[in-house]
Scaffold this active site. Structure first.
Site, short mmCIF file in Angstrom:
data_model
loop_
_atom_site.label_atom_id
_atom_site.label_comp_id
_atom_site.label_asym_id
_atom_site.label_seq_id
_atom_site.Cartn_x
_atom_site.Cartn_y
_atom_site.Cartn_z
N HIS A 13 -17.41 -6.72 -23.67
CA HIS A 13 -16.40 -6.37 -22.90
C HIS A 13 -15.27 -7.37 -23.21
CE1 HIS A 13 -16.63 -9.20 -19.39
NE2 HIS A 13 -17.89 -8.83 -19.47
N CYS B 90 -23.28 -10.59 -19.55
CA CYS B 90 -22.89 -9.73 -20.60
C CYS B 90 -22.02 -10.59 -21.81
CB CYS B 90 -21.61 -8.88 -20.10
SG CYS B 90 -22.42 -7.57 -19.17
#
Length: 581
Positions: free
Chosen positions: A461, A480
């Site tokens: 992301h 992440c």
């Protein structure tokens, strides 16, 4: 020192003890067994008892329980016929594999694991065609061929043992059939061996680098080079450095300074500064050309340690199944770098990333190693805050200011996603209400996330914390992977899918609808990988710190020798509500 195996005198007795289990001689059974075996050998076949076992005591690693079913099936399928000798002489295929075993180190394996030093004695013991020696040679060869081929094809340790989601099972050979069809009568063993290894230029380049670094390690050991003396502060170009000549030799060893340089420096001159800068570039360090404490510590790492890093990388390359051996996107976690590849396998781009924070005493946000298919993107996503993060990072603020969530673009919802206005800090802490961050430029997930569904709830992301990409070590996330140029990546991912281009991507990120999903027409293979040693696009060999200690974990398992763990540790699945950050 290799111990010569003891042989029972008189006829071919003690065979049962030697090949079935390490038990004492039982005279009332041995005589009949020896006669039966001699009859079978006369017919060029083995007694079923010879292979119905998981231990052959004169192997370097006698317990081959993980291969016993394949060994048994191999001999059953061929009616227990001898496979690796003819008239008491090793076949050409057997000799080819023995040579391969002796050079296994060049492939990042351990030659002793395949009895490299024991085959000369085994071959000598075939003189006179004794039944026990023929049988022992045959079973030992079958076990070692299976081990060697499997180790080269799928690696020695199942990655799921480390809770990594890489499906090596689908790569496995039917070893009994493979050895029968491919190995027993092989006319070109080196070519056969090459065919089982990963068909990857990066793998082959790593293998070549390993051979080079093995030679460098021997040279360093022969030269008995002493560690470079430490400095308290950085040494700049022109400054004195008492070990300038030794530094030059160290930089020449790996080629950071040309080997034919006849410079005999007395201080830290331009040649040394340029060499240090080149070295720093290869090791993920700030490439300023100054000789500081961190650079000296790295230069003092023995070359043998670099050899181990290359061996670890080869092991992981062997794990990858198609299509992940040639992925479209690969993140190398210790390098903090993303690479995108065209459909033909050529490199399209590199991009800095931030990955999970290395484990500490209190928590572990290390990004796992796994492979998955990217299936969709979400523009302007919500961030659904995991309860544990909300409890730790938000609840203290809510206790001080009940309106805190609203001031920071957060909102509370029930389990159906309906916004709640009446809630307490205790409700948040106990998960009776959930917290999410509204889409927008301040959202912790940024303005787009790239989804490849997996049990870890890890994805790529964008991020508003762009300053982190300027740092050399970039482990700051909760697991992440944050990407530096998310708009460029989104345009690359969506290339060829309708009218998506960079302008449209940027419009979707900045002005489009919230939580807008775009499904990919063609999923892209993604590899979240871990290589502390790799050959880069220019042919340089790069090394990186073992930030997650995944190398240490792997080497700890390998040091115990086979059989390696057959029951993997359970893969940790995400069970809490919310999105990993």
């Amino acid at each position: 020192m290799t111990m010569k195996p003891s042989l029972c005198s008189a006829s071919a007795v003690c065979i049962l003890a030697a090949l079935l289990s390490v038990v004492g001689c039982r005279n009332h059974r041995e005589t009949q067994y020896a006669k039966n075996l001699q009859q079978l050998v006369a017919k060029k076949t083995l007694a079923p008892e010879k292979v119905n076992t998981s231990q052959v005591p004169n192997l370097r690693w006698p317990n081959f329980s993980d291969y016993a079913p394949a060994v048994q099936a191999f001999y059953e399928n061929r009616g227990y016929a001898v496979a690796w000798t003819q008239d008491g002489v090793p076949t050409a295929a057997a000799k080819g594999f023995i040579d391969a075993f002796q050079h296994a180190d060049a492939k990042g394996l351990i030659s002793g694991d395949y009895d490299a030093s024991r085959w000369v004695l085994r071959e000598k013991q075939l003189t006179g065609k004794p039944a026990d020696a023929i049988s022992l040679f045959d079973v030992a060869m079958t076990v070692n061929v299976m081990r060697f081929v499997s180790d080269l094809h799928i690696g020695r340790v199942n990655p799921s043992h480390f809770s990594f989601a890489i499906p090596v099972e689908e790569k496995k050979y039917n070893l009994a059939k493979w050895v029968e069809d491919k190995a027993v009568n092989a006319t070109d063993v080196p070519e056969l061996i090459a065919s089982v290894e990963p068909d990857s230029d990066e793998y082959r380049q790593t293998e070549a680098a390993l051979v080079r670094y093995q030679a460098l390690a021997k040279q360093q050991e022969t030269d008995d080079a002493k560690p470079l003396p430490m400095v308290k502060a950085g040494v700049s170009k022109g400054d004195p450095y008492p070990a300038a000549k030794e530094l030059l030799a160290r930089l020449q060893l790996e080629g950071d300074v040309a080997a034919d340089s006849d410079d005999q420096p007395r201080h830290f001159d331009a040649t040394l500064s340029a060499g240090v800068k080149h070295y720093q570039e290869r090791h993920g360090m700030v490439a300023d050309g100054e000789l500081g404490p961190a650079t000296i510590r790295s230069l003092n790492v023995p070359i043998s340690r670099r050899v181990a890093q290359l061996e670890d990388s080869l092991e992981r390359w062997r794990w990858l199944p198609e299509p992940y051996l040639h992925p479209r996107l690969m993140v190398n976690l210790p390098e903090f770098m993303l690479r995108g590849y065209a459909a033909d396998g050529k490199l399209d781009f590199t991009m800095r990333v931030v990955d999970g924070h290395a484990k500490t005493k209190d928590d572990d946000h290390s990004t796992p190693v796994f492979v998955r298919m990217m299936r969709y993107l979400i523009f302007r996503p919500y961030w659904n805050v995991p309860v544990d993060i909300a409890k730790k990072e938000l609840v203290p603020h809510i206790e001080q200011n009940p309106e805190y969530l609203g001031t920071k673009d957060f909102e509370a919802t029930n389990h159906k996603g309906v916004v709640q206005t009446a809630y307490t800090a205790k409700d948040v802490a106990q998960g009776r209400v959930y917290v999410r961050q509204r889409p927008g430029p301040k959202n912790s997930l940024g303005l787009v996330k790239f989804m490849f569904p997996n049990q870890y709830d890890v994805y790529m992301h964008s991020t508003p914390e762009t300053y982190l990409f300027q740092r050399m070590r970039r482990d700051y996330s909760h697991g992440c992977v944050r990407v530096q140029k998310a708009d460029d990546l989104a345009a690359w991912v969506l290339n060829g899918q309708g009218d998506w281009d960079l302008d449209k991507v940027q419009d979707a990120m900045n002005e489009g609808p919230d939580n807008h999903t775009v499904v990919l027409k063609t999923p892209l293979p993604v590899v979240i990988f871990y290589l502390t040693a790799r050959v880069d696009e220019s042919g340089e060999v790069d090394f990186f710190d073992d930030v997650y200690k995944y190398d240490a974990d792997l080497e700890g398992v390998l040091a115990k020798g086979p059989p390696y763990p057959v029951k993997p540790e359970p893969i940790v699945s995400k069970t809490k509500e919310g999105d990993t950050l």
